[in-house]
Scaffold this motif. Structure first.
Motif, PDB file in Angstrom:
ATOM      1  N   THR A 144      22.946   9.758  48.514  1.00  0.00           N
ATOM      2  CA  THR A 144      22.376   8.940  49.585  1.00  0.00           C
ATOM      3  C   THR A 144      21.160   8.192  49.048  1.00  0.00           C
ATOM      4  OG1 THR A 144      20.875  10.659  50.332  1.00  0.00           O
ATOM      5  CG2 THR A 144      23.084  10.653  51.305  1.00  0.00           C
ATOM      6  N   GLU A 145      20.672   7.224  49.825  1.00  0.00           N
ATOM      7  CA  GLU A 145      19.493   6.457  49.406  1.00  0.00           C
ATOM      8  C   GLU A 145      18.275   7.370  49.213  1.00  0.00           C
ATOM      9  OE1 GLU A 145      19.225   3.256  48.420  1.00  0.00           O
ATOM     10  OE2 GLU A 145      21.404   3.251  48.607  1.00  0.00           O
ATOM     11  N   ALA A 146      18.117   8.350  50.075  1.00  0.00           N
ATOM     12  CA  ALA A 146      16.983   9.276  49.946  1.00  0.00           C
ATOM     13  C   ALA A 146      17.114  10.107  48.678  1.00  0.00           C
ATOM     14  CB  ALA A 146      16.899  10.188  51.163  1.00  0.00           C
ATOM     15  N   GLU A 147      18.320  10.559  48.387  1.00  0.00           N
ATOM     16  CA  GLU A 147      18.544  11.339  47.157  1.00  0.00           C
ATOM     17  C   GLU A 147      18.312  10.471  45.933  1.00  0.00           C
ATOM     18  OE1 GLU A 147      21.912  14.566  48.606  1.00  0.00           O
ATOM     19  OE2 GLU A 147      22.562  12.561  47.977  1.00  0.00           O
ATOM     20  N   LEU A 148      18.774   9.235  45.984  1.00  0.00           N
ATOM     21  CA  LEU A 148      18.563   8.310  44.869  1.00  0.00           C
ATOM     22  C   LEU A 148      17.079   8.051  44.638  1.00  0.00           C
ATOM     23  CD1 LEU A 148      21.427   5.720  45.408  1.00  0.00           C
ATOM     24  CD2 LEU A 148      21.243   7.443  43.609  1.00  0.00           C
ATOM     25  N   ALA A 149      16.333   7.937  45.709  1.00  0.00           N
ATOM     26  CA  ALA A 149      14.890   7.712  45.580  1.00  0.00           C
ATOM     27  C   ALA A 149      14.233   8.912  44.902  1.00  0.00           C
ATOM     28  CB  ALA A 149      14.269   7.465  46.945  1.00  0.00           C
ATOM     29  N   GLY A 150      14.644  10.121  45.281  1.00  0.00           N
ATOM     30  CA  GLY A 150      14.093  11.321  44.661  1.00  0.00           C
ATOM     31  C   GLY A 150      14.470  11.428  43.195  1.00  0.00           C
ATOM     32  N   ILE A 151      15.710  11.093  42.882  1.00  0.00           N
ATOM     33  CA  ILE A 151      16.172  11.123  41.495  1.00  0.00           C
ATOM     34  C   ILE A 151      15.418  10.090  40.671  1.00  0.00           C
ATOM     35  CG2 ILE A 151      18.163  10.673  40.000  1.00  0.00           C
ATOM     36  CD1 ILE A 151      19.912  11.780  42.339  1.00  0.00           C
ATOM     37  N   ALA A 152      15.270   8.901  41.223  1.00  0.00           N
ATOM     38  CA  ALA A 152      14.552   7.833  40.522  1.00  0.00           C
ATOM     39  C   ALA A 152      13.100   8.241  40.264  1.00  0.00           C
ATOM     40  CB  ALA A 152      14.607   6.543  41.319  1.00  0.00           C
ATOM     41  N   ALA A 153      12.478   8.881  41.238  1.00  0.00           N
ATOM     42  CA  ALA A 153      11.095   9.330  41.056  1.00  0.00           C
ATOM     43  C   ALA A 153      11.013  10.381  39.956  1.00  0.00           C
ATOM     44  CB  ALA A 153      10.548   9.890  42.366  1.00  0.00           C
ATOM     45  N   SER A 154      11.978  11.276  39.911  1.00  0.00           N
ATOM     46  CA  SER A 154      12.000  12.300  38.870  1.00  0.00           C
ATOM     47  C   SER A 154      12.204  11.680  37.492  1.00  0.00           C
ATOM     48  CB  SER A 154      13.106  13.314  39.142  1.00  0.00           C
ATOM     49  OG  SER A 154      12.829  14.051  40.296  1.00  0.00           O
ATOM     50  N   LEU A 155      13.107  10.710  37.409  1.00  0.00           N
ATOM     51  CA  LEU A 155      13.343  10.030  36.130  1.00  0.00           C
ATOM     52  C   LEU A 155      12.100   9.275  35.668  1.00  0.00           C
ATOM     53  CD1 LEU A 155      16.956   8.660  36.723  1.00  0.00           C
ATOM     54  CD2 LEU A 155      16.273  10.463  35.126  1.00  0.00           C
ATOM     55  N   LYS A 156      11.426   8.634  36.612  1.00  0.00           N
ATOM     56  CA  LYS A 156      10.203   7.892  36.283  1.00  0.00           C
ATOM     57  C   LYS A 156       9.129   8.850  35.776  1.00  0.00           C
ATOM     58  CE  LYS A 156       6.808   4.770  38.350  1.00  0.00           C
ATOM     59  NZ  LYS A 156       6.407   4.066  39.581  1.00  0.00           N
ATOM     60  N   LYS A 157       8.974   9.979  36.456  1.00  0.00           N
ATOM     61  CA  LYS A 157       7.977  10.970  36.051  1.00  0.00           C
ATOM     62  C   LYS A 157       8.287  11.501  34.653  1.00  0.00           C
ATOM     63  CE  LYS A 157       5.867  15.324  37.453  1.00  0.00           C
ATOM     64  NZ  LYS A 157       5.831  16.383  38.456  1.00  0.00           N
ATOM     65  N   ALA A 158       9.550  11.801  34.377  1.00  0.00           N
ATOM     66  CA  ALA A 158       9.954  12.303  33.063  1.00  0.00           C
ATOM     67  C   ALA A 158       9.683  11.266  31.984  1.00  0.00           C
ATOM     68  CB  ALA A 158      11.430  12.683  33.078  1.00  0.00           C
ATOM     69  N   HIS A 159       9.945  10.004  32.301  1.00  0.00           N
ATOM     70  CA  HIS A 159       9.692   8.924  31.335  1.00  0.00           C
ATOM     71  C   HIS A 159       8.215   8.844  30.977  1.00  0.00           C
ATOM     72  CE1 HIS A 159       9.852   5.031  29.392  1.00  0.00           C
ATOM     73  NE2 HIS A 159       8.956   4.573  30.252  1.00  0.00           N
ATOM     74  N   TYR A 160       7.360   8.869  31.987  1.00  0.00           N
ATOM     75  CA  TYR A 160       5.924   8.765  31.719  1.00  0.00           C
ATOM     76  C   TYR A 160       5.384  10.014  31.033  1.00  0.00           C
ATOM     77  CZ  TYR A 160       5.507   4.285  33.968  1.00  0.00           C
ATOM     78  OH  TYR A 160       5.633   2.956  34.262  1.00  0.00           O
ATOM     79  N   GLN A 161       5.957  11.173  31.306  1.00  0.00           N
ATOM     80  CA  GLN A 161       5.548  12.388  30.594  1.00  0.00           C
ATOM     81  C   GLN A 161       5.920  12.295  29.127  1.00  0.00           C
ATOM     82  OE1 GLN A 161       7.432  15.442  32.976  1.00  0.00           O
ATOM     83  NE2 GLN A 161       5.506  15.948  33.993  1.00  0.00           N
ATOM     84  N   ALA A 162       7.086  11.748  28.819  1.00  0.00           N
ATOM     85  CA  ALA A 162       7.500  11.567  27.430  1.00  0.00           C
ATOM     86  C   ALA A 162       6.559  10.594  26.719  1.00  0.00           C
ATOM     87  CB  ALA A 162       8.939  11.075  27.362  1.00  0.00           C
ATOM     88  N   LEU A 163       6.182   9.519  27.405  1.00  0.00           N
ATOM     89  CA  LEU A 163       5.238   8.566  26.820  1.00  0.00           C
ATOM     90  C   LEU A 163       3.878   9.222  26.557  1.00  0.00           C
ATOM     91  CD1 LEU A 163       5.871   5.288  28.849  1.00  0.00           C
ATOM     92  CD2 LEU A 163       6.554   5.800  26.513  1.00  0.00           C
ATOM     93  N   ALA A 164       3.428  10.036  27.489  1.00  0.00           N
ATOM     94  CA  ALA A 164       2.149  10.719  27.325  1.00  0.00           C
ATOM     95  C   ALA A 164       2.194  11.676  26.138  1.00  0.00           C
ATOM     96  CB  ALA A 164       1.780  11.471  28.601  1.00  0.00           C
ATOM     97  N   LEU A 165       3.301  12.373  25.964  1.00  0.00           N
ATOM     98  CA  LEU A 165       3.446  13.288  24.839  1.00  0.00           C
ATOM     99  C   LEU A 165       3.400  12.539  23.520  1.00  0.00           C
ATOM    100  CD1 LEU A 165       4.033  16.071  23.623  1.00  0.00           C
ATOM    101  CD2 LEU A 165       6.466  15.597  23.967  1.00  0.00           C
TER     102      LEU A 165
END
Length: 65
Positions: free
Chosen positions: A10-31
């Motif tokens: 659903t759109e809500a699930e996609l938004a949550g998944i997208a937020a998780s992917l974004k967070k993981a991306h920025y954590q990788a950049l920070a590392l």
């Protein structure tokens, strides 16, 4: 990307998944950034130690004035 990985979500699930992917991306950049800063700091410390050793060696061989 979230929609590709979960086409039936659903759109809500996609938004949550997208937020998780974004967070993981920025954590990788920070590392990667932290690793680069650590390497740069260690290289600077080694260079300084080499300069100090060279200056000490030169001071030992220089005639006393």
């Amino acid at each position: 990307m979230a929609r590709q990985q979960n086409p039936g979500a659903t759109e809500a699930e996609l938004a949550g998944i997208a937020a998780s992917l974004k967070k993981a991306h920025y954590q990788a950049l920070a590392l990667k950034s932290a690793q680069a800063r650590r390497i740069k700091r260690e290289m600077a410390q080694k260079a300084k130690a080499s300069r100090v050793q060279a200056e000490l060696a030169q001071a030992r061989t220089a005639p006393a004035a």
